[in-house]
Design a protein around this motif. Sequence first.
Motif: not given
Length: 307
Positions: A28-34, A53-56, A176-179, A253-259
């Motif tokens: 879930i590394d956000p740097s791998h997201a496309k 964490g979410l913003a970063k 997406s809408f995440l709470a 939690v930031g990485a998980f939400c990006v995933w």
Amino acid sequence: MAPTKSQLNAQHCRDFVSATHSTPYDAIDPSHAKLPPAFVACIIGGRGAAGAGLAKAYARAGASGLILAARTLPALEETANEVRSINPTTKVTTAECDITSESNVESLAHTIESKFAGRLDVVVVNSGYTGPMTSDVVKESPKDYQNAFNVNTIGVFYAAHYLLPLLVATNSPAMSFLAISSMSAPTVSGPITHTHYCVSKAAQARLIEMINEQYAENGLFCASIHPGGLKSEFSRDAPEWLAKYLTDSPDLVGAFCVWLSTSSGSERRRRALNGRFLSCKWDVAELEARFDEIVEKDLLRFRIAVE
């Protein structure tokens, strides 16, 4: 004393997969997201542990724009500066927004329209309220109960009411809408079951389920997400026995939400997890292995047993 059925259910929820994490990991590394060249995320409650964490994470993923909202603008500057240091190309806008104020949330929507031409791919509602931990409805403060619902439930409704139209109009594959929820939501007994928090978070999760029913056909993905045990302003008054468990990284939690919210390779993921209660601590490989079971048995939702 034997555990109650509620405590067993809560434990089963925490242990939905055998492997759990406290920090981000490769899958879930956000740097791998496309992400596409244009990708805008709005984080309401964009300060503090989880907010940062979410913003970063979205900055590391390459988001072109971030809207960080909180009750006071100065509180957002540290997070905004961290985002800029991680990704100088990310356009960061801060907005004063009390989620309990309908007019503030409506104004936030107007800010997105003016600053980003109405583009909005992802909304994460991270605002939360909890008062003193008291497992006795008579001893709990009516004011705390009202405040919890104003922030944790009604505020999320305001966010959906005013921001869903922007998400739908953008029509992003990542819509997406995440709470940000809590493992307290499915819990009704035990030492941390303070009524105002547990009940308002359970109502929040039901709202997410209803949004899913109403907007999944539009391509919207939504979920309630337990952020792990975080040291935050809400945990300052936590008892010592609980504080020692608050060791999870807010970057998880930031990485998980990006995933969850990125579109690359996620069609099956979005179909299986849409509208459900999730924990950022769950290993995603094990979670993926249960996708068919989750859909077939309609797991990770709130329900009343009638059998």
